[in-house]
Scaffold this motif. Sequence first.
Motif, PDB file in Angstrom:
ATOM      1  N   GLU A 157      19.379  18.141   7.643  1.00  0.00           N
ATOM      2  CA  GLU A 157      18.255  18.352   8.572  1.00  0.00           C
ATOM      3  C   GLU A 157      17.767  19.807   8.509  1.00  0.00           C
ATOM      4  O   GLU A 157      18.574  20.740   8.452  1.00  0.00           O
ATOM      5  N   GLY A 158      16.460  19.962   8.471  1.00  0.00           N
ATOM      6  CA  GLY A 158      15.909  21.323   8.470  1.00  0.00           C
ATOM      7  C   GLY A 158      15.781  21.942   7.090  1.00  0.00           C
ATOM      8  O   GLY A 158      15.546  23.134   6.959  1.00  0.00           O
ATOM      9  N   THR A 159      15.946  21.104   6.033  1.00  0.00           N
ATOM     10  CA  THR A 159      15.846  21.658   4.679  1.00  0.00           C
ATOM     11  C   THR A 159      14.750  20.971   3.859  1.00  0.00           C
ATOM     12  O   THR A 159      14.885  20.813   2.648  1.00  0.00           O
ATOM     13  N   ALA A 160      13.680  20.537   4.535  1.00  0.00           N
ATOM     14  CA  ALA A 160      12.559  19.946   3.789  1.00  0.00           C
ATOM     15  C   ALA A 160      12.024  20.995   2.815  1.00  0.00           C
ATOM     16  O   ALA A 160      12.055  22.199   3.106  1.00  0.00           O
TER      17      ALA A 160
ATOM     18  N   ALA B 119      11.599  17.982  -1.177  1.00  0.00           N
ATOM     19  CA  ALA B 119      11.961  16.901  -0.258  1.00  0.00           C
ATOM     20  C   ALA B 119      10.952  16.827   0.884  1.00  0.00           C
ATOM     21  O   ALA B 119      10.706  17.805   1.580  1.00  0.00           O
ATOM     22  N   SER B 120      10.402  15.638   1.094  1.00  0.00           N
ATOM     23  CA  SER B 120       9.390  15.433   2.125  1.00  0.00           C
ATOM     24  C   SER B 120      10.005  15.457   3.526  1.00  0.00           C
ATOM     25  O   SER B 120      11.124  14.953   3.729  1.00  0.00           O
ATOM     26  N   PRO B 121       9.283  16.000   4.500  1.00  0.00           N
ATOM     27  CA  PRO B 121       9.789  15.961   5.885  1.00  0.00           C
ATOM     28  C   PRO B 121       9.986  14.531   6.386  1.00  0.00           C
ATOM     29  O   PRO B 121      10.734  14.290   7.341  1.00  0.00           O
ATOM     30  N   LYS B 122       9.338  13.560   5.712  1.00  0.00           N
ATOM     31  CA  LYS B 122       9.509  12.142   6.091  1.00  0.00           C
ATOM     32  C   LYS B 122      10.968  11.679   5.992  1.00  0.00           C
ATOM     33  O   LYS B 122      11.364  10.711   6.640  1.00  0.00           O
ATOM     34  N   ILE B 123      11.735  12.358   5.139  1.00  0.00           N
ATOM     35  CA  ILE B 123      13.152  11.988   5.005  1.00  0.00           C
ATOM     36  C   ILE B 123      13.825  12.026   6.368  1.00  0.00           C
ATOM     37  O   ILE B 123      14.615  11.140   6.710  1.00  0.00           O
ATOM     38  N   TRP B 124      13.458  13.021   7.174  1.00  0.00           N
ATOM     39  CA  TRP B 124      14.132  13.193   8.463  1.00  0.00           C
ATOM     40  C   TRP B 124      13.401  12.471   9.594  1.00  0.00           C
ATOM     41  O   TRP B 124      14.018  12.142  10.591  1.00  0.00           O
ATOM     42  N   SER B 125      12.096  12.214   9.419  1.00  0.00           N
ATOM     43  CA  SER B 125      11.398  11.484  10.476  1.00  0.00           C
ATOM     44  C   SER B 125      11.571   9.974  10.306  1.00  0.00           C
ATOM     45  O   SER B 125      11.332   9.203  11.235  1.00  0.00           O
ATOM     46  N   GLU B 126      11.997   9.550   9.100  1.00  0.00           N
ATOM     47  CA  GLU B 126      12.254   8.118   8.839  1.00  0.00           C
ATOM     48  C   GLU B 126      13.660   7.971   8.292  1.00  0.00           C
ATOM     49  O   GLU B 126      13.869   7.319   7.263  1.00  0.00           O
ATOM     50  N   ARG B 127      14.601   8.604   8.938  1.00  0.00           N
ATOM     51  CA  ARG B 127      15.936   8.732   8.351  1.00  0.00           C
ATOM     52  C   ARG B 127      16.571   7.376   8.000  1.00  0.00           C
ATOM     53  O   ARG B 127      17.199   7.226   6.943  1.00  0.00           O
ATOM     54  N   ALA B 128      16.401   6.381   8.866  1.00  0.00           N
ATOM     55  CA  ALA B 128      17.047   5.092   8.611  1.00  0.00           C
ATOM     56  C   ALA B 128      16.476   4.451   7.347  1.00  0.00           C
ATOM     57  O   ALA B 128      17.205   3.858   6.546  1.00  0.00           O
ATOM     58  N   LYS B 129      15.166   4.613   7.165  1.00  0.00           N
ATOM     59  CA  LYS B 129      14.510   4.039   5.992  1.00  0.00           C
ATOM     60  C   LYS B 129      14.959   4.782   4.718  1.00  0.00           C
ATOM     61  O   LYS B 129      15.203   4.172   3.674  1.00  0.00           O
TER      62      LYS B 129
END
Length: 151
Positions: free
Chosen positions: A83-86, A93-103
């Motif tokens: 978290e925090g390393t977009a 790495a897209s910030p979406k990784i953390w906003s859609e973490r489950a996906k």
Amino acid sequence: MNRLIAAAATMAALALSLPASAQFQKPEDAIKYRQSSMFVMANHFGRIGAMVNNRTPYDAAAAVANAEVVSALSRVHWAGFVEGTAGSAKGGASPKIWSERAKFDDAARRMEGEVAKLLAAARTNSLDNLRPAFGAVGQSCKACHDDYRNP
Ligand code: ASC
């Protein structure tokens, strides 16, 4: 037998007790980690690709060795997505990784599953089995990159 079970239980406990964020001294290290892991995976995956695309002769033992490297890294690679390393750069790495973490995690598990099948296919010593497994892994890589890598 008891010692084997104890060793397996210890290893499982260790694996479960390794929070990804605790493993890096600084955020840059997490980024360096995932980029390095990606680089090494792509290199060894590419060696299998050269065989399945007839650019180098099929070498069953080499295919297994390469698939083992990809398999090992496919299971630890995700620790680098702290978290925090977009990434801000193109290809980062897209910030979406953390906003859609489950996906994102689903896509990660899918890739790991396809890589496990690639290793199993390599171990059959059959280029005909290796080819489709290679393609499936490539698709799982691409799906995640399409969604979660900055354009
Ligand atoms: C690779 C690599 C990727 C994937 C992807 C498959 O070897 O570096 O990102 O395969 O291109 O479509």
